[in-house]
Design an enzyme around this catalytic site. Structure first.
Site, PDB file in Angstrom:
ATOM      1  N   HIS A   4      20.929  46.220 153.066  1.00  0.00           N
ATOM      2  CA  HIS A   4      20.010  45.144 152.693  1.00  0.00           C
ATOM      3  C   HIS A   4      18.598  45.678 152.646  1.00  0.00           C
ATOM      4  O   HIS A   4      18.246  46.627 153.344  1.00  0.00           O
ATOM      5  CB  HIS A   4      20.093  43.963 153.668  1.00  0.00           C
ATOM      6  CG  HIS A   4      19.939  44.352 155.095  1.00  0.00           C
ATOM      7  ND1 HIS A   4      20.964  44.902 155.834  1.00  0.00           N
ATOM      8  CD2 HIS A   4      18.875  44.285 155.939  1.00  0.00           C
ATOM      9  CE1 HIS A   4      20.541  45.149 157.060  1.00  0.00           C
ATOM     10  NE2 HIS A   4      19.271  44.796 157.153  1.00  0.00           N
ATOM     11  N   HIS A  62      14.544  44.443 153.002  1.00  0.00           N
ATOM     12  CA  HIS A  62      13.639  43.385 153.474  1.00  0.00           C
ATOM     13  C   HIS A  62      12.448  43.292 152.525  1.00  0.00           C
ATOM     14  O   HIS A  62      11.853  44.322 152.178  1.00  0.00           O
ATOM     15  CB  HIS A  62      13.062  43.730 154.845  1.00  0.00           C
ATOM     16  CG  HIS A  62      14.055  43.864 155.960  1.00  0.00           C
ATOM     17  ND1 HIS A  62      14.227  42.897 156.919  1.00  0.00           N
ATOM     18  CD2 HIS A  62      14.913  44.851 156.294  1.00  0.00           C
ATOM     19  CE1 HIS A  62      15.140  43.296 157.800  1.00  0.00           C
ATOM     20  NE2 HIS A  62      15.577  44.495 157.433  1.00  0.00           N
TER      21      HIS A  62
HETATM   22  P1  AMP Z   1      18.278  45.009 160.032  1.00  0.00           P
HETATM   23  O1  AMP Z   1      17.902  44.926 161.487  1.00  0.00           O
HETATM   24  O2  AMP Z   1      17.397  45.865 159.186  1.00  0.00           O
HETATM   25  O3  AMP Z   1      19.743  45.358 159.939  1.00  0.00           O
HETATM   26  O4  AMP Z   1      18.057  43.580 159.438  1.00  0.00           O
HETATM   27  C1  AMP Z   1      18.919  42.523 159.678  1.00  0.00           C
HETATM   28  C2  AMP Z   1      18.108  41.294 159.446  1.00  0.00           C
HETATM   29  O5  AMP Z   1      19.011  40.216 159.376  1.00  0.00           O
HETATM   30  C3  AMP Z   1      17.109  40.984 160.565  1.00  0.00           C
HETATM   31  O6  AMP Z   1      15.794  40.903 160.028  1.00  0.00           O
HETATM   32  C4  AMP Z   1      17.591  39.650 161.123  1.00  0.00           C
HETATM   33  O7  AMP Z   1      16.515  38.821 161.465  1.00  0.00           O
HETATM   34  C5  AMP Z   1      18.386  39.090 159.959  1.00  0.00           C
HETATM   35  N1  AMP Z   1      19.456  38.173 160.291  1.00  0.00           N
HETATM   36  C6  AMP Z   1      20.311  38.248 161.338  1.00  0.00           C
HETATM   37  N2  AMP Z   1      21.187  37.214 161.283  1.00  0.00           N
HETATM   38  C7  AMP Z   1      20.873  36.496 160.190  1.00  0.00           C
HETATM   39  C8  AMP Z   1      21.403  35.325 159.581  1.00  0.00           C
HETATM   40  N3  AMP Z   1      22.449  34.674 160.102  1.00  0.00           N
HETATM   41  N4  AMP Z   1      20.819  34.845 158.450  1.00  0.00           N
HETATM   42  C9  AMP Z   1      19.761  35.492 157.918  1.00  0.00           C
HETATM   43  N5  AMP Z   1      19.219  36.609 158.432  1.00  0.00           N
HETATM   44  C10 AMP Z   1      19.763  37.104 159.546  1.00  0.00           C
END
Ligand code: AMP
Length: 145
Positions: free
Chosen positions: A107, A109
């Site tokens: 993903h 950001h």
């Molecule tokens: P990463 O730490 O780069 O893997 O990013 C994962 C992102 O997913 C983080 O910014 C979290 O805040 C976000 N996240 C975790 N659970 C959810 C969810 N259920 N819906 C939307 N975003 C989420």
């Protein structure tokens, strides 16, 4: 979890792609899905994920599928700029737990930066944001697509 581990089909983003858990959608096309981060670092923090791949990170992403993914990232970044007028935009991505990755489906950001407001929280921490506020932001961004 390291940079090299099997793809877990039960990670939360895979569950979203299968429609098994709710999310606040901003945009979807044949190759990508964009939705609001529920632990936003600032107003408008959006995530973009590729569909139809089992890539935990950028290193595992099939090269031929990168173009539509990055095109969607740019599309969302432009819509966030139009909708929310931030002073800056962070576009970032983490590979591996040691690098800060917490969800193991690739993903990107898109994080708006506002000069007059400190970032609301650190990476993937704290309580989920207010869902109605997130829905309103998603609608604004979607309207600017
Ligand atoms: P990463 O730490 O780069 O893997 O990013 C994962 C992102 O997913 C983080 O910014 C979290 O805040 C976000 N996240 C975790 N659970 C959810 C969810 N259920 N819906 C939307 N975003 C989420």
């Amino acid at each position: 979890m390291t940079l090299h581990a099997p793809y877990d089909p039960d990670n939360i983003f895979a569950k979203m792609l299968r429609g098994e858990i709710p999310y606040i959608k901003v945009y979807e096309d044949e190759d990508t899905l964009a939705f609001m981060d529920i632990f936003p670092q600032s107003d408008g923090h959006t995530l973009i994920i590729p569909k139809h791949v089992e890539a935990r990170n950028l290193l595992e992403m099939p090269t031929e599928k990168l173009a539509p993914f990055i095109a969607s990232v740019q599309k969302i970044a432009r819509a966030v700029e139009t909708a929310l007028s931030p002073d800056g935009l962070i576009v970032t991505q983490f590979n591996g737990e040691a690098a800060g990755q917490t969800v193991f489906h690739l993903h990107m950001h898109v994080i708006p930066v506002y000069k007059d407001r400190p970032r609301q929280r650190g990476h993937a921490t704290g309580k989920p944001a207010d869902m109605d506020a997130l829905k309103a932001l998603a609608a604004k961004i979607a309207a600017a697509l």
